[in-house]
Structure formats: structure tokens, C-alpha cells
Design a protein around this motif. Structure first.
Motif, mmCIF file in Angstrom:
data_model
loop_
_atom_site.group_PDB
_atom_site.id
_atom_site.type_symbol
_atom_site.label_atom_id
_atom_site.label_comp_id
_atom_site.label_asym_id
_atom_site.label_seq_id
_atom_site.Cartn_x
_atom_site.Cartn_y
_atom_site.Cartn_z
ATOM 1 N N LEU A 83 10.247 -43.138 47.376
ATOM 2 C CA LEU A 83 10.750 -42.529 48.615
ATOM 3 C C LEU A 83 10.458 -41.030 48.624
ATOM 4 N N LEU A 84 10.680 -40.383 47.493
ATOM 5 C CA LEU A 84 10.398 -38.958 47.377
ATOM 6 C C LEU A 84 8.945 -38.672 47.729
ATOM 7 N N ARG A 85 8.046 -39.463 47.195
ATOM 8 C CA ARG A 85 6.616 -39.284 47.448
ATOM 9 C C ARG A 85 6.303 -39.507 48.927
ATOM 10 N N GLN A 86 6.854 -40.564 49.502
ATOM 11 C CA GLN A 86 6.596 -40.888 50.902
ATOM 12 C C GLN A 86 7.045 -39.758 51.827
ATOM 13 N N VAL A 87 8.213 -39.226 51.559
ATOM 14 C CA VAL A 87 8.745 -38.149 52.402
ATOM 15 C C VAL A 87 7.975 -36.852 52.185
ATOM 16 N N ALA A 88 7.615 -36.588 50.939
ATOM 17 C CA ALA A 88 7.040 -35.281 50.608
ATOM 18 C C ALA A 88 5.599 -35.105 51.042
ATOM 19 N N ILE A 89 4.788 -36.168 50.990
ATOM 20 C CA ILE A 89 3.342 -36.014 51.187
ATOM 21 C C ILE A 89 2.974 -35.292 52.488
ATOM 22 N N PRO A 90 3.535 -35.649 53.651
ATOM 23 C CA PRO A 90 3.163 -34.894 54.868
ATOM 24 C C PRO A 90 3.476 -33.407 54.752
ATOM 25 N N VAL A 103 -1.596 -28.555 46.334
ATOM 26 C CA VAL A 103 -0.149 -28.598 46.136
ATOM 27 C C VAL A 103 0.212 -29.892 45.408
ATOM 28 N N ASN A 104 1.107 -29.789 44.419
ATOM 29 C CA ASN A 104 1.521 -30.943 43.625
ATOM 30 C C ASN A 104 3.017 -31.182 43.693
ATOM 31 N N THR A 118 -0.360 -35.344 45.111
ATOM 32 C CA THR A 118 -1.178 -34.142 45.255
ATOM 33 C C THR A 118 -1.751 -34.090 46.667
ATOM 34 N N ALA A 119 -1.740 -32.919 47.248
ATOM 35 C CA ALA A 119 -2.486 -32.657 48.476
ATOM 36 C C ALA A 119 -3.533 -31.615 48.109
ATOM 37 N N GLU A 120 -4.802 -31.993 48.199
ATOM 38 C CA GLU A 120 -5.865 -31.113 47.722
ATOM 39 C C GLU A 120 -6.279 -30.080 48.757
ATOM 40 N N SER A 121 -6.652 -28.927 48.264
ATOM 41 C CA SER A 121 -7.212 -27.865 49.099
ATOM 42 C C SER A 121 -8.561 -28.307 49.668
ATOM 43 N N PRO A 122 -8.905 -27.859 50.875
ATOM 44 C CA PRO A 122 -10.214 -28.192 51.424
ATOM 45 C C PRO A 122 -11.342 -27.317 50.876
ATOM 46 N N GLN A 123 -10.994 -26.295 50.104
ATOM 47 C CA GLN A 123 -12.008 -25.387 49.597
ATOM 48 C C GLN A 123 -12.877 -26.071 48.532
ATOM 49 N N VAL A 124 -14.127 -25.659 48.452
ATOM 50 C CA VAL A 124 -15.053 -26.248 47.491
ATOM 51 C C VAL A 124 -14.556 -26.025 46.061
ATOM 52 N N SER A 237 12.640 -26.936 51.311
ATOM 53 C CA SER A 237 13.785 -27.100 52.213
ATOM 54 C C SER A 237 13.530 -28.202 53.234
ATOM 55 N N GLU A 238 12.296 -28.270 53.743
ATOM 56 C CA GLU A 238 11.953 -29.308 54.717
ATOM 57 C C GLU A 238 12.028 -30.699 54.083
ATOM 58 N N ILE A 239 11.532 -30.819 52.848
ATOM 59 C CA ILE A 239 11.582 -32.103 52.151
ATOM 60 C C ILE A 239 13.031 -32.505 51.890
ATOM 61 N N GLU A 240 13.846 -31.566 51.415
ATOM 62 C CA GLU A 240 15.258 -31.846 51.149
ATOM 63 C C GLU A 240 15.974 -32.286 52.419
ATOM 64 N N ARG A 241 15.680 -31.613 53.507
ATOM 65 C CA ARG A 241 16.342 -31.935 54.776
ATOM 66 C C ARG A 241 16.014 -33.353 55.220
ATOM 67 N N GLU A 242 14.742 -33.725 55.131
ATOM 68 C CA GLU A 242 14.351 -35.068 55.552
ATOM 69 C C GLU A 242 14.816 -36.124 54.560
#
Length: 247
Positions: A83-90, A103-104, A118-124, A237-242
Motif C-alpha cells: 500500500l505504501l508503494r502504491q500511494v507513494a509512486i505518483p 527519487v527512492n 524508484t522514480a528515475e530522473s529523465p536525465q541521461v 507530507s503529501e504521501i502521509e496525508r493520502e
């Protein structure tokens, strides 16, 4: 009663059986694993090598294999990891869009920091996905942030008898992290990688996970630390709130 699937994949079955043996029965030799599975020693060795690669097993100096980091239990919290992963990824992806770096999301597993998203940076030139990996929590930025949210007694209990850990120094470092409100990993875990981490709490104020911005050290700029930390804390804070339906 569980019925065997009609299309059982033998190699997957063997690997899962072997992981279960390591977790429930303790260390095994290659020959032990081969005997228990009814396979050749070479097959057992390949299976163990794959389990080591994925973190399900570790080879000790005496050449015995034991359960790895992935099989170690994660501290219980009000939010299951799925659940933590599902909420956090966006929210992780939104943070990437703000800061331009990877971001990890990390949870504590004993004295290890386990990367669960993990959400990866778009940079090369970027820090790639660490999902499924573990690092010593006392070195990883998000792991350090979570440790700093524990009491000194809890930290001492985690590291009691641990080799190569200067507990007094660790307590001092964690006290500084508590004061700052964030942790830095400046090439402690990997040359050329710098990360900033902070902690995510449950409604009772207990640490649940850590969130970190990770970047190539060549792009790390101390003048940008306040803005990065502000963005990190806003995301947490956004993740905690949701996650907890907080107002």
C-alpha cells in the motif's frame, strides 16, 4: 489444501522452495540444497547464485548459504509495504518533475535500508533504479533518516553486537540528522553518488519509511540543499496525508 499448478515451472518451484528452506531452516551447503531439491549440485549452485543476485540469499565466508536481506522481515507499520508503494509512486514521480533527479522510497529491514520503489530522473546521467536492493541503513540517506527517528535505545538494540559499527559515533550522527531534519549520504554507499533523505511518519509519529533524492555527485550543489529538502518534505507530507487520510 494447495493443489499443484497444472503447468508447474520447475526452476521457479525449486528457487522458491530453496528460499523457503533458507528462511525457515537456516544455512545450507550446495550439496544440502541439491539433496533437498533432488537436483544436481551444479543446478543447486546456479539456483543459489540467482538467489544471491536477487538478495534472497547470501554466501558466508565458510561457503554456506543463508537467507539474504529480502527474506528479513520489515518492521511492521500501519501501512503495508504494498500500500505504501502504491500511494507513494505518483508522488515520487511528481518530485522527480520538480527536482530533476531520481527519487527512492526505502523501508527499514533490521539494520538494512530496503529500496521498494524508484522514480528515475529523465536525465541521461542519472541514478538508476535501486528497487529490490538493500544497503546498510546507517550509510544510506533515507535509512539514516529513519534511524534518526528511532529512540537511542532502539538504535542501540538494532546494532548490539554488530561488527564494524561505532555506536557512539552513529548516535552523534543521528542526533545531527534529527536537528537538521534530513540526512545526507555523500558517496558513503557508492562513489559518485550523493543523496538527501527524510523520514515518513505514521499518525502516531513513528517512522514508516524514508524518501530520498539521489543524484550524481557532480550535480550536487550545497546551495540547493534547502530547496531540495523543502521539496522532499512536501512530498512526504503529501504521501502521509493520502496514506492515512489526514486532513
Amino acid at each position: 489444501m494447495r493443489n499443484q499448478p497444472h503447468y508447474r515451472i520447475a526452476s521457479v518451484d525449486h528457487a522458491l522452495h530453496l528460499a523457503t528452506l533458507l528462511q525457515q531452516e537456516g544455512p545450507l551447503r550446495v550439496s544440502d540444497a541439491a539433496e533437498r531439491l533432488g537436483v544436481s549440485p551444479s543446478t543447486a549452485h546456479r539456483l543459489l547464485a540467482m538467489l544471491v543476485y536477487r538478495g534472497f540469499a547470501e554466501q558466508r565466508p565458510d561457503r554456506l548459504y543463508e537467507a539474504g536481506d529480502v527474506l528479513r522481515p520489515v518492521a511492521a507499520s500501519q501501512a503495508p509495504v504494498a500500500l505504501l508503494r502504491q500511494v507513494a509512486i505518483p508522488h515520487l514521480h511528481e518530485l522527480v518533475a520538480r527536482v530533476g533527479e531520481s527519487v527512492n522510497l526505502v523501508v527499514l529491514a533490521g539494520t538494512d535500508a530496503r529500496f521498494v520503489a524508484t522514480a528515475e530522473s529523465p536525465q541521461v546521467l542519472r541514478v538508476g533504479s535501486r528497487v529490490g536492493q538493500t544497503l546498510p541503513a546507517r550509510l544510506a540517506s533515507a535509512g539514516r533518516a529513519v534511524l534518526a527517528a528511532l529512540s537511542t535505545d532502539q538504535v542501540a538494540g538494532l546494532y548490539e553486537g554488530a561488527e564494524g559499527v561505532d555506536l557512539e559515533r552513529l548516535h552523534r550522527e543521528l542526533a545531527l540528522i534529527r536537528k537538521r531534519g534530513f540526512a545526507i549520504n555523500d558517496q558513503r554507499t557508492e562513489s559518485g553518488l550523493t543523496a538527501l533523505g527524510t523520514v515518513l511518519h505514521d499518525p502516531d509519529g513513528l517512522p514508516v519509511a524514508g524518501v530520498a533524492i539521489a543524484m550524481p555527485t557532480v550535480r550536487f550543489d550545497r546551495d540547493r540543499v534547502p530547496s531540495w529538502v523543502s521539496a522532499l518534505k512536501a512530498t512526504v507530507s503529501e504521501i502521509e496525508r493520502e496514506l492515512y487520510n489526514a486532513p
